[in-house]
Design an enzyme around this catalytic site. Structure first.
Site, PDB file in Angstrom:
ATOM      1  N   HIS A   1      -8.798  -4.352  -5.306  1.00 51.21           N
ATOM      2  CA  HIS A   1      -8.593  -4.379  -3.909  1.00 51.21           C
ATOM      3  C   HIS A   1      -9.456  -3.575  -3.501  1.00 51.21           C
ATOM      4  O   HIS A   1     -10.082  -2.507  -3.842  1.00 51.21           O
ATOM      5  CB  HIS A   1      -6.981  -3.566  -3.630  1.00 51.21           C
ATOM      6  CG  HIS A   1      -6.912  -3.834  -2.116  1.00 51.21           C
ATOM      7  ND1 HIS A   1      -7.397  -3.145  -1.183  1.00 51.21           N
ATOM      8  CD2 HIS A   1      -6.089  -4.793  -1.307  1.00 51.21           C
ATOM      9  CE1 HIS A   1      -7.094  -3.473   0.147  1.00 51.21           C
ATOM     10  NE2 HIS A   1      -6.409  -4.467  -0.124  1.00 51.21           N
TER      11      HIS A   1
ATOM     12  N   SER B   1      -5.685  -8.513   8.134  1.00 53.36           N
ATOM     13  CA  SER B   1      -4.942  -8.756   9.630  1.00 53.36           C
ATOM     14  C   SER B   1      -4.229  -9.981   9.793  1.00 53.36           C
ATOM     15  O   SER B   1      -4.467 -10.498  10.843  1.00 53.36           O
ATOM     16  CB  SER B   1      -6.054  -8.258  10.688  1.00 53.36           C
ATOM     17  OG  SER B   1      -6.487  -7.193  10.552  1.00 53.36           O
TER      18      SER B   1
ATOM     19  N   GLU C   1     -10.706 -11.292   0.942  1.00 55.44           N
ATOM     20  CA  GLU C   1     -10.356 -10.428   2.060  1.00 55.44           C
ATOM     21  C   GLU C   1     -11.618  -9.851   2.519  1.00 55.44           C
ATOM     22  O   GLU C   1     -12.039  -8.682   1.920  1.00 55.44           O
ATOM     23  CB  GLU C   1      -9.361  -9.158   1.312  1.00 55.44           C
ATOM     24  CG  GLU C   1      -8.079  -9.654   0.882  1.00 55.44           C
ATOM     25  CD  GLU C   1      -6.861  -8.447   0.997  1.00 55.44           C
ATOM     26  OE1 GLU C   1      -6.201  -8.834   1.556  1.00 55.44           O
ATOM     27  OE2 GLU C   1      -7.225  -7.531   0.140  1.00 55.44           O
TER      28      GLU C   1
ATOM     29  N   GLY D   1      -1.064  -7.140   4.151  1.00 55.56           N
ATOM     30  CA  GLY D   1      -0.764  -5.630   4.138  1.00 55.56           C
ATOM     31  C   GLY D   1       0.183  -5.179   5.102  1.00 55.56           C
ATOM     32  O   GLY D   1       1.112  -5.359   4.884  1.00 55.56           O
TER      33      GLY D   1
ATOM     34  N   GLY E   1      -6.504  -4.323   8.143  1.00 51.55           N
ATOM     35  CA  GLY E   1      -6.047  -3.036   8.756  1.00 51.55           C
ATOM     36  C   GLY E   1      -6.197  -3.125  10.172  1.00 51.55           C
ATOM     37  O   GLY E   1      -5.965  -2.030  10.743  1.00 51.55           O
TER      38      GLY E   1
ATOM     39  N   LYS F   1       0.923  -1.182  -0.170  1.00 53.61           N
ATOM     40  CA  LYS F   1      -0.084   0.068  -0.065  1.00 53.61           C
ATOM     41  C   LYS F   1       1.001   1.390   0.138  1.00 53.61           C
ATOM     42  O   LYS F   1       1.741   1.371  -0.822  1.00 53.61           O
ATOM     43  CB  LYS F   1      -1.020  -0.117   1.296  1.00 53.61           C
ATOM     44  CG  LYS F   1      -1.622  -1.225   1.318  1.00 53.61           C
ATOM     45  CD  LYS F   1      -2.674  -1.446   2.315  1.00 53.61           C
ATOM     46  CE  LYS F   1      -3.465  -2.560   2.672  1.00 53.61           C
ATOM     47  NZ  LYS F   1      -4.444  -2.804   3.488  1.00 53.61           N
TER      48      LYS F   1
HETATM   49  P1  PGA Z   1      -3.952  -5.834   6.106  1.00 54.24           P
HETATM   50  O1  PGA Z   1      -4.249  -5.418   4.785  1.00 54.24           O
HETATM   51  O2  PGA Z   1      -2.818  -6.964   6.227  1.00 54.24           O
HETATM   52  O3  PGA Z   1      -3.145  -4.505   6.750  1.00 54.24           O
HETATM   53  O4  PGA Z   1      -5.273  -6.124   6.950  1.00 54.24           O
HETATM   54  C1  PGA Z   1      -4.551  -6.578   3.683  1.00 54.24           C
HETATM   55  C2  PGA Z   1      -4.699  -6.100   2.537  1.00 54.24           C
HETATM   56  O5  PGA Z   1      -5.722  -5.025   2.338  1.00 54.24           O
HETATM   57  O6  PGA Z   1      -4.274  -6.665   1.565  1.00 54.24           O
END
Ligand code: PGA
Length: 253
Positions: free
Chosen positions: A97, A215, A167, A236, A173, A12
């Site tokens: 995404h 997460s 996801e 992420g 997140g 990201k």
């Molecule tokens: P995250 O993001 O691991 O920070 O939850 C995953 C993603 O959005 O691909």
């Protein structure tokens, strides 16, 4: 023979210091050498792709992008095409995404992006996921709708390199304890496999790796990968921290 697990890092905008990014690439190159039995893909922001490719060239790590243009023609300011990503050395691209869907990318655009990725020879990592879980299982129909609008009637062969990343938006997140639980994930993985078998050539559908994202951290990676039937993860925030990313890779070996 069991297929290799696949872990994709989605940076990201987490990494905004190019020197730190280079350190990360060098560290990953060195420490990924011992990681047999697992595929590692990394999607930095566009501007860091050439450097990632240069440093990671002699390593097993593949470099890709977080998005690509849905357009096939040139007059689109600010867009980056699949062909350009291919020149830059990318081998895969994340498509659809939820953070991009939330800022206006619709189903038609997701479908176009899948086609552009296939034309450029990039492996698409198609993201799907419900915004919330419904008490009556409504999230299963959300997933079916997203898969169907992205893949229905797609040309045989165009989806040869397809990867699906499930996801759930509510789990992205946060922290490991907020991620989806392995039993719930297992049900969803079975449902996705069944839906893919209806939409794609059956043999091809069986080969599509199904990743989980939302997460994933060192604290939950091992349990999730062992108990849910996923082929790996889309990671992420934890993918921008070398030690955490390596711990997740270790859990998938
Ligand atoms: P995250 O993001 O691991 O920070 O939850 C995953 C993603 O959005 O691909």
């Amino acid at each position: 023979m069991a297929k290799k697990r696949l872990v994709v890092g989605n940076w990201k905008m987490y990494m905004d210091d190019p020197r730190e990014a280079r350190e990360f690439f060098l560290g990953l190159r060195k420490r990924a050498r011992g990681m047999s039995g697992i595929e590692v893909w990394l999607a930095p922001p566009y501007v860091l792709i050439p450097e990632a490719v240069e440093v990671l060239e002699s390593s097993p790590v593949e470099v890709g992008a977080q998005a690509l243009s849905s357009h096939a023609d040139a007059p689109h300011t600010g867009e980056v095409s699949g062909t350009m990503l291919k020149w830059a050395g990318a081998s895969f691209v994340i498509v659809g995404h939820s953070e991009r869907r939330a800022s206006g990318e619709g189903e038609a655009s997701v479908r176009e992006q899948l086609l552009r990725a296939a034309e450029a020879g990039l492996a698409p990592v198609l993201c799907i996921g419900e915004r919330e879980r419904g008490a009556e299982g409504e999230h299963f129909s959300d997933i079916e709708d997203q898969l169907s609008s992205a893949l229905k009637n797609s040309a045989k062969g165009a989806m040869k390199k397809l990867v699906v990343a499930y996801e759930p938006v509510w789990a992205i997140g946060k922290r490991a304890e907020d991620a989806m639980k392995p039993q719930d994930l297992q049900q969803m993985v079975i449902f996705i496999k069944k839906t893919l078998a209806e939409l794609l050539d059956r043999k091809m559908a069986l080969k599509v790796p199904i990743l989980y994202g939302g997460s994933v951290e060192p604290a939950n990676a091992s349990e999730l990968v062992k108990e849910s039937g996923v082929s790996g993860f889309l990671v992420g925030h934890a993918s921008a921290d070398l030690e955490q990313f390596l711990a997740i890779l270790q859990a998938c070996k």
